[in-house]
Scaffold this motif. Structure first.
Motif, PDB file in Angstrom:
ATOM      1  N   TYR A   1      56.849  91.190  43.116  1.00 36.06           N
ATOM      2  CA  TYR A   1      56.753  89.737  43.276  1.00 36.06           C
ATOM      3  C   TYR A   1      55.317  89.204  43.234  1.00 36.06           C
ATOM      4  O   TYR A   1      55.065  88.210  42.539  1.00 36.06           O
ATOM      5  CB  TYR A   1      57.431  89.310  44.587  1.00 36.06           C
TER       6      TYR A   1
ATOM      7  N   GLU B   1      63.101  94.499  44.722  1.00 34.48           N
ATOM      8  CA  GLU B   1      63.868  93.356  45.213  1.00 34.48           C
ATOM      9  C   GLU B   1      65.061  93.763  46.075  1.00 34.48           C
ATOM     10  O   GLU B   1      65.414  93.035  47.006  1.00 34.48           O
ATOM     11  CB  GLU B   1      64.335  92.502  44.038  1.00 34.48           C
TER      12      GLU B   1
ATOM     13  N   LYS C   1      63.529  87.622  47.144  1.00 32.21           N
ATOM     14  CA  LYS C   1      64.239  88.860  46.805  1.00 32.21           C
ATOM     15  C   LYS C   1      65.746  88.673  46.947  1.00 32.21           C
ATOM     16  O   LYS C   1      66.516  89.208  46.136  1.00 32.21           O
ATOM     17  CB  LYS C   1      63.738  89.995  47.691  1.00 32.21           C
TER      18      LYS C   1
END
Length: 432
Positions: free
Chosen positions: A102, A212, A399
């Motif tokens: 991310y 994630e 996520k």
């Protein structure tokens, strides 16, 4: 240095995922801003907003060097290569997917980290992330998809205020333009160089099962289940560790031996959390009273079902329809879990969370005082709070939101193992 690896999509994915095949191409090692950059700024130094902005600009300027005119010429008109069979063929290089965690995704998409619209692919606000799996959420992922043309206009206006009118990067005038959609005033290399040729960097930032789900959504759920067990009865943690250690192995590397206490989560990689999930139902069965026990087991089964579907190496329309329904069930059961189970217990930080917070406080205090970190004692004048704080279950994260994009991503780009970040993580061992 920050490595970037490239894999050729023409190669079989079954070979690309094997580090022994050596199919990873080290195309670049990105640099970060040196500490001497502060000397270049001079004066009273620079604010954190200015430092972050310079870091983003420096990263995208390096990408512009890679995406030079020669690459654009080959991208648009192709490049003639004499193949090993002696026949000349014209190849058109394309960037299909960009796999990253991310922090790197938001850096590439020029989106602010954990902003009001945290997703690098759509503009769904943070307070609506909990609706993952609902019909409205599915529709908004399409209608609120990030638009590069609109971004260029907003970022161009903000950059004029910064560079021509000398307004602050984090000033009110700039924030009014960029903050509603979580943009940052950075010139995007992919948008500037490949955007006119039809490339969409937001769509290329595909989902990542490793970061994630396995060490993201599932890890956060597992940690909160430990908090609930401690809140109900502290001895249940020892029973959980005993059950995991008693779990037999399966296959060569399918289920590994749980030698250490699973609740301590020491030196655990994504594959270890995957094993925890696969064996979680018999381990957690009966630890909590009814009806909470049934709710937890139902959630664990749905999580394991979704994870198995997401890792399939071959999909059909039928399996994707099943996965679509299981994705909706995951969202619904997470909402029910928080409303019924989490609301019944007052949960606090785990011991490892208190220790991690204490280390962060020590590091921050040492940095402010300009002294070295002493693991035994804190710098003078540092007040440490070792009391366990109350913790609530939070699944309004990017996520969790990303779970709703897996079915559409698999339909467009293929199964998740084709663009997983796991081969890249394994490749980190190669330069060492």
């Amino acid at each position: 240095l920050w490595p970037t690896y490239m894999y050729f999509g023409n190669e079989s994915k079954y070979r690309r995922c094997k580090p022994s095949c050596n199919l990873s191409n080290h195309v670049a090692y990105f640099e970060t801003l040196p500490d001497s950059f502060k000397d270049f700024i001079g004066g009273k130094g620079m604010t954190s907003e200015c430092a972050t902005h310079c870091h983003r600009e420096f990263f995208h300027e390096q990408w512009k060097i890679l995406l030079d005119d020669e690459f654009l010429e080959a991208y648009e008109h192709g490049i003639v290569i004499c193949c090993c069979d002696g026949i000349k063929r014209r190849f058109y290089p394309r960037i299909f997917t960009y796999s990253a965690d991310y922090p790197e995704k938001v850096l590439i998409a020029t989106v602010r980290n954990l902003g009001g619209c945290p997703c690098p692919r759509c503009l769904i606000p943070k307070h609506r992330i909990q609706n993952m799996g609902k019909l409205q959420d599915r529709q908004q992922r399409k209608t609120l998809a990030r638009d590069d043309e609109r971004r260029r206009i907003l970022v161009g206006t903000a950059r004029k205020l910064i560079y021509e009118q000398n307004l602050a990067i984090g000033g009110a005038a700039v924030e009014r333009i960029l903050k509603p959609h979580s943009w940052v005033p950075t010139s995007n290399a992919f948008s500037d160089r490949l955007g006119p040729l039809g490339f969409n960097i937001f769509a290329a930032l595909v989902v990542d099962l490793l970061h994630e789900f396995e060490i993201g959504v599932w890890k956060s759920l597992f940690i909160h289940l430990l908090r609930i067990l401690l809140a109900h009865d502290k001895s249940l943690i020892h029973e959980l560790d005993r059950r995991y250690r008693a779990t037999p192995t399966f296959g060569q590397a399918t289920i590994r031996k749980f030698s250490a206490n699973s609740s301590e989560m020491k030196r655990m990689a994504a594959r270890n959390f995957e094993d925890l999930l696969q064996c979680s139902i018999p381990v957690f069965d009966g630890l909590l009273p009814e009806p909470h026990n049934t709710s937890v087991l139902k959630l664990l089964f749905t999580m394991a079902h979704w994870h198995g579907l997401a890792k399939l190496r071959m999909h059909s329309d039928l399996t994707l329809e099943i996965m679509d329904g299981v994705t909706s069930a995951v969202g619904q059961q997470f909402r029910e879990f928080k409303a019924s189970v989490c609301a019944a217990y007052t949960t606090h930080e785990l011991s490892r969370e208190v220790e991690a917070r204490t280390r962060r406080q020590l590091k921050q205090a040492a940095k402010q005082n300009g002294v070295r970190i002493d693991k035994q004692r804190a710098p003078a004048g540092t007040a440490l709070n070792n009391v366990k704080r109350t913790k609530v279950f939070n699944f309004q994260t990017y996520k969790f939101h990303a779970l709703g994009d897996y079915v559409s991503t698999i339909r467009q780009y293929g199964t998740s193992d084709s663009y997983s970040s796991e081969p890249g993580e394994l490749e980190h061992r190669s330069p060492k």
